[in-house]
Scaffold this motif. Structure first.
Motif, PDB file in Angstrom:
ATOM      1  N   PRO A   1      11.486  32.761 -12.530  1.00  0.00           N
ATOM      2  CA  PRO A   1      11.273  31.416 -13.069  1.00  0.00           C
ATOM      3  C   PRO A   1      11.352  30.300 -12.026  1.00  0.00           C
ATOM      4  O   PRO A   1      10.657  29.287 -12.152  1.00  0.00           O
ATOM      5  N   HIS A   2      12.158  30.456 -10.988  1.00  0.00           N
ATOM      6  CA  HIS A   2      12.226  29.429  -9.947  1.00  0.00           C
ATOM      7  C   HIS A   2      10.912  29.360  -9.162  1.00  0.00           C
ATOM      8  O   HIS A   2      10.394  28.277  -8.884  1.00  0.00           O
ATOM      9  N   ARG A   3      10.382  30.524  -8.825  1.00  0.00           N
ATOM     10  CA  ARG A   3       9.115  30.546  -8.087  1.00  0.00           C
ATOM     11  C   ARG A   3       7.965  30.052  -8.957  1.00  0.00           C
ATOM     12  O   ARG A   3       7.077  29.337  -8.489  1.00  0.00           O
ATOM     13  N   ARG A   4       7.996  30.421 -10.246  1.00  0.00           N
ATOM     14  CA  ARG A   4       6.964  29.937 -11.160  1.00  0.00           C
ATOM     15  C   ARG A   4       7.037  28.422 -11.295  1.00  0.00           C
ATOM     16  O   ARG A   4       6.008  27.746 -11.363  1.00  0.00           O
TER      17      ARG A   4
ATOM     18  N   LEU B   1       3.276  22.531  -8.165  1.00  0.00           N
ATOM     19  CA  LEU B   1       2.154  22.350  -7.242  1.00  0.00           C
ATOM     20  C   LEU B   1       0.824  22.290  -7.988  1.00  0.00           C
ATOM     21  O   LEU B   1      -0.055  21.493  -7.628  1.00  0.00           O
ATOM     22  N   VAL B   2       0.673  23.104  -9.019  1.00  0.00           N
ATOM     23  CA  VAL B   2      -0.555  23.078  -9.818  1.00  0.00           C
ATOM     24  C   VAL B   2      -0.727  21.702 -10.445  1.00  0.00           C
ATOM     25  O   VAL B   2      -1.827  21.148 -10.477  1.00  0.00           O
TER      26      VAL B   2
ATOM     27  N   ILE C   1      -0.585  28.879 -15.550  1.00  0.00           N
ATOM     28  CA  ILE C   1       0.729  28.513 -15.003  1.00  0.00           C
ATOM     29  C   ILE C   1       0.984  27.024 -15.211  1.00  0.00           C
ATOM     30  O   ILE C   1       2.077  26.626 -15.590  1.00  0.00           O
ATOM     31  N   GLY C   2      -0.029  26.204 -14.963  1.00  0.00           N
ATOM     32  CA  GLY C   2       0.110  24.761 -15.127  1.00  0.00           C
ATOM     33  C   GLY C   2       0.422  24.342 -16.546  1.00  0.00           C
ATOM     34  O   GLY C   2       1.104  23.350 -16.792  1.00  0.00           O
ATOM     35  N   ASP C   3      -0.069  25.119 -17.519  1.00  0.00           N
ATOM     36  CA  ASP C   3       0.150  24.796 -18.933  1.00  0.00           C
ATOM     37  C   ASP C   3       1.464  25.330 -19.495  1.00  0.00           C
ATOM     38  O   ASP C   3       1.856  24.974 -20.607  1.00  0.00           O
ATOM     39  N   GLU C   4       2.127  26.186 -18.719  1.00  0.00           N
ATOM     40  CA  GLU C   4       3.372  26.792 -19.200  1.00  0.00           C
ATOM     41  C   GLU C   4       4.463  25.727 -19.321  1.00  0.00           C
ATOM     42  O   GLU C   4       4.574  24.839 -18.468  1.00  0.00           O
TER      43      GLU C   4
END
Length: 102
Positions: free
Chosen positions: A22-25, A31-32, A96-99
């Protein structure tokens, strides 16, 4: 400049493994959702981890081919490899951006 995986060498398994944390995500999601191609300091992501753990997370992201990292004296700058990732895995960055953030 730190080593970088060539675009055609970015592997889905390595990307998914890197994104499992979760930290890397969060780093990738931030960034996204930032303006395209903006470089950020590795300390600007608000990760509540030690310096060595933060360094490890960025190493995993870099080795998976998700980010490009440059040493700038006493700090490191990081950018998302947006074009490479969009070409290799269309739609992944949008997901990823929408998560929602954890």
């Amino acid at each position: 400049m730190m080593e970088c995986v060539e675009p055609d060498e970015i592997e889905l398994g390595a990307v998914l493994s890197a994104l499992a944390d979760p930290h890397r995500r969060k780093v990738v999601r931030d960034l996204v959702n930032d303006a395209e191609e903006d470089e950020r300091s590795c300390t600007s992501f608000g990760l509540d981890v030690s310096k060595s753990t933060r360094s490890h997370h960025f190493k995993v992201l870099r080795e998976a081919g998700l980010v490009h990292q440059v040493d700038r004296g006493n700090r490191s700058g990081v950018t998302l490899r947006r074009r490479d990732l969009d070409a290799r895995f269309p739609g992944l960055l949008a997901l990823i951006g929408d998560e929602r953030e954890f």
